[in-house]
Each structure stands twice: as C-alpha cells, then as structure tokens.
Design a protein around this motif. Sequence first.
Motif, PDB file in Angstrom:
ATOM      1  N   VAL A 158      24.724-103.333 -25.051  1.00 19.81           N
ATOM      2  CA  VAL A 158      24.605-102.174 -25.923  1.00 19.81           C
ATOM      3  C   VAL A 158      23.118-101.977 -26.234  1.00 19.81           C
ATOM      4  O   VAL A 158      22.369-102.945 -26.341  1.00 19.81           O
ATOM      5  N   ARG A 159      22.705-100.733 -26.313  1.00 24.71           N
ATOM      6  CA  ARG A 159      21.321-100.410 -26.652  1.00 24.71           C
ATOM      7  C   ARG A 159      21.320 -99.867 -28.078  1.00 24.71           C
ATOM      8  O   ARG A 159      22.046 -98.925 -28.396  1.00 24.71           O
ATOM      9  N   VAL A 160      20.514-100.491 -28.948  1.00 20.91           N
ATOM     10  CA  VAL A 160      20.483-100.136 -30.368  1.00 20.91           C
ATOM     11  C   VAL A 160      19.076 -99.709 -30.749  1.00 20.91           C
ATOM     12  O   VAL A 160      18.105-100.394 -30.437  1.00 20.91           O
ATOM     13  N   GLY A 161      18.983 -98.585 -31.442  1.00 16.66           N
ATOM     14  CA  GLY A 161      17.681 -98.130 -31.891  1.00 16.66           C
ATOM     15  C   GLY A 161      17.758 -97.289 -33.139  1.00 16.66           C
ATOM     16  O   GLY A 161      18.835 -96.845 -33.543  1.00 16.66           O
ATOM     17  N   HIS A 162      16.623 -97.080 -33.720  1.00 17.41           N
ATOM     18  CA  HIS A 162      16.536 -96.264 -34.928  1.00 17.41           C
ATOM     19  C   HIS A 162      16.760 -94.789 -34.608  1.00 17.41           C
ATOM     20  O   HIS A 162      17.443 -94.082 -35.342  1.00 17.41           O
ATOM     21  N   LEU A 163      16.186 -94.320 -33.502  1.00 19.64           N
ATOM     22  CA  LEU A 163      16.274 -92.905 -33.146  1.00 19.64           C
ATOM     23  C   LEU A 163      17.103 -92.628 -31.898  1.00 19.64           C
ATOM     24  O   LEU A 163      17.551 -91.518 -31.692  1.00 19.64           O
ATOM     25  N   ASP A 164      17.268 -93.638 -31.031  1.00 22.19           N
ATOM     26  CA  ASP A 164      17.979 -93.432 -29.778  1.00 22.19           C
ATOM     27  C   ASP A 164      18.686 -94.716 -29.377  1.00 22.19           C
ATOM     28  O   ASP A 164      18.180 -95.802 -29.627  1.00 22.19           O
ATOM     29  N   GLY A 165      19.845 -94.581 -28.766  1.00 21.92           N
ATOM     30  CA  GLY A 165      20.578 -95.743 -28.288  1.00 21.92           C
ATOM     31  C   GLY A 165      22.056 -95.465 -28.222  1.00 21.92           C
ATOM     32  O   GLY A 165      22.526 -94.408 -28.642  1.00 21.92           O
ATOM     33  N   ASP A 166      22.810 -96.435 -27.684  1.00 20.75           N
ATOM     34  CA  ASP A 166      24.270 -96.329 -27.687  1.00 20.75           C
ATOM     35  C   ASP A 166      24.775 -96.390 -29.121  1.00 20.75           C
ATOM     36  O   ASP A 166      25.751 -95.744 -29.483  1.00 20.75           O
ATOM     37  N   LEU A 167      24.111 -97.214 -29.911  1.00 18.04           N
ATOM     38  CA  LEU A 167      24.390 -97.308 -31.348  1.00 18.04           C
ATOM     39  C   LEU A 167      23.097 -97.037 -32.091  1.00 18.04           C
ATOM     40  O   LEU A 167      22.031 -97.503 -31.693  1.00 18.04           O
TER      41      LEU A 167
ATOM     42  N   GLY B 195      12.568-104.820 -25.675  1.00 20.38           N
ATOM     43  CA  GLY B 195      13.133-106.156 -25.559  1.00 20.38           C
ATOM     44  C   GLY B 195      14.636-106.199 -25.719  1.00 20.38           C
ATOM     45  O   GLY B 195      15.311-105.167 -25.802  1.00 20.38           O
ATOM     46  N   ALA B 196      15.155-107.429 -25.765  1.00 24.63           N
ATOM     47  CA  ALA B 196      16.597-107.620 -25.901  1.00 24.63           C
ATOM     48  C   ALA B 196      16.891-109.016 -26.440  1.00 24.63           C
ATOM     49  O   ALA B 196      16.062-109.916 -26.331  1.00 24.63           O
ATOM     50  N   VAL B 197      18.068-109.167 -27.022  1.00 28.92           N
ATOM     51  CA  VAL B 197      18.576-110.478 -27.415  1.00 28.92           C
ATOM     52  C   VAL B 197      19.943-110.665 -26.777  1.00 28.92           C
ATOM     53  O   VAL B 197      20.693-109.709 -26.587  1.00 28.92           O
TER      54      VAL B 197
ATOM     55  N   ASN C  54      14.333 -98.693 -26.202  1.00 32.41           N
ATOM     56  CA  ASN C  54      13.661 -98.438 -24.921  1.00 32.41           C
ATOM     57  C   ASN C  54      14.025 -99.500 -23.881  1.00 32.41           C
ATOM     58  O   ASN C  54      13.313 -99.671 -22.897  1.00 32.41           O
ATOM     59  N   GLY C  55      15.136-100.190 -24.080  1.00 30.25           N
ATOM     60  CA  GLY C  55      15.546-101.283 -23.212  1.00 30.25           C
ATOM     61  C   GLY C  55      16.443-100.870 -22.062  1.00 30.25           C
ATOM     62  O   GLY C  55      17.387-101.581 -21.720  1.00 30.25           O
ATOM     63  N   HIS C  56      16.154 -99.735 -21.446  1.00 32.81           N
ATOM     64  CA  HIS C  56      16.973 -99.242 -20.333  1.00 32.81           C
ATOM     65  C   HIS C  56      17.028-100.246 -19.173  1.00 32.81           C
ATOM     66  O   HIS C  56      18.068-100.395 -18.539  1.00 32.81           O
ATOM     67  N   ASP C  57      15.911-100.928 -18.899  1.00 32.50           N
ATOM     68  CA  ASP C  57      15.891-101.909 -17.810  1.00 32.50           C
ATOM     69  C   ASP C  57      16.860-103.055 -18.084  1.00 32.50           C
ATOM     70  O   ASP C  57      17.500-103.576 -17.169  1.00 32.50           O
ATOM     71  N   TRP C  58      16.987-103.460 -19.351  1.00 26.53           N
ATOM     72  CA  TRP C  58      17.948-104.509 -19.705  1.00 26.53           C
ATOM     73  C   TRP C  58      19.376-104.029 -19.483  1.00 26.53           C
ATOM     74  O   TRP C  58      20.231-104.788 -19.021  1.00 26.53           O
ATOM     75  N   CYS C  59      19.644-102.780 -19.815  1.00 27.71           N
ATOM     76  CA  CYS C  59      20.994-102.238 -19.607  1.00 27.71           C
ATOM     77  C   CYS C  59      21.349-102.214 -18.129  1.00 27.71           C
ATOM     78  O   CYS C  59      22.467-102.559 -17.741  1.00 27.71           O
ATOM     79  N   GLU C  60      20.395-101.821 -17.289  1.00 28.63           N
ATOM     80  CA  GLU C  60      20.623-101.815 -15.850  1.00 28.63           C
ATOM     81  C   GLU C  60      20.835-103.238 -15.329  1.00 28.63           C
ATOM     82  O   GLU C  60      21.713-103.475 -14.495  1.00 28.63           O
ATOM     83  N   ALA C  61      20.044-104.179 -15.826  1.00 21.75           N
ATOM     84  CA  ALA C  61      20.192-105.575 -15.407  1.00 21.75           C
ATOM     85  C   ALA C  61      21.561-106.117 -15.806  1.00 21.75           C
ATOM     86  O   ALA C  61      22.241-106.782 -15.009  1.00 21.75           O
TER      87      ALA C  61
END
Length: 119
Positions: free
Chosen positions: A59-68, A85-87, A39-46
């Motif tokens: 890159v956005r990583v998730g269990h159910l949704d993401g780039d990976l 969040g993000a790292v 759910n880190g779309h704001d981080w991707c935009e930033a």
Amino acid sequence: MRAPRSSLAARLAGGRRREAPARPDLLRPGRFLLVAGENGHDWCEAAAELAGTWPLDVVRVGHLDGDLLDPRSTWTRHRGHDPEGAVLVRPDRFIAWRAQKATDATARLSQALRSLLGQ
C-alpha cells in the motif's frame, strides 16, 4: 517497533474519500505488508513483481497522494523514511525492515524477505 495505529482516508474512484480501517486491518494473516511513501511507486512495482513468490501485500500512503491518505500526517511522522522510502511490516505488526530510497527496489525487497524468512 510496532506499526503505529492511525486513521487513514482511502482514496476511492472519482476522488471520493472515506475513512479506512486502522493499520492492523490492512495486514492479512500470514502476509507481510510493504507500506511505501507517497512517492514510492518503485516499491509498489517491486512488491507486485515479488508477490507471486512471497506472502506480500503493498500500500502507498501519503499526505497528499497514495492508495491511502494520511491527512493528519500521523503515519508520515512515524514511518522513519522519506516519501520515496518504505517499511516492511511483519504479520504480527512489527516493523521488520525500512528503506529510505527505492534504489534497486526489487533486489533489496527480495533480500529483506529472504533474510526475514531464513532463506
């Protein structure tokens, strides 16, 4: 702390998936990698906004949704933040910064990069 190695499934066009390379292959030489939660779309935009100024990929990583996708939740268990969040991973694979939420994402990410690069 080093970014954990995990096998991720890349989400391809048409809903097809394939196994993606382990995390080190996502890091390009001399560049930081921002790994956002599903759910880190704001981080991707930033990151996209700051990528012209800083050596930064995202890159956005998730269990159910993401780039990976992380079907076994390996990264999800180790990332240390919520889905929003993000790292930030340094080029040497060490986690340099972590954020739980995306409040004021652009300013926070820019400040983290300035601090890490001594500016």
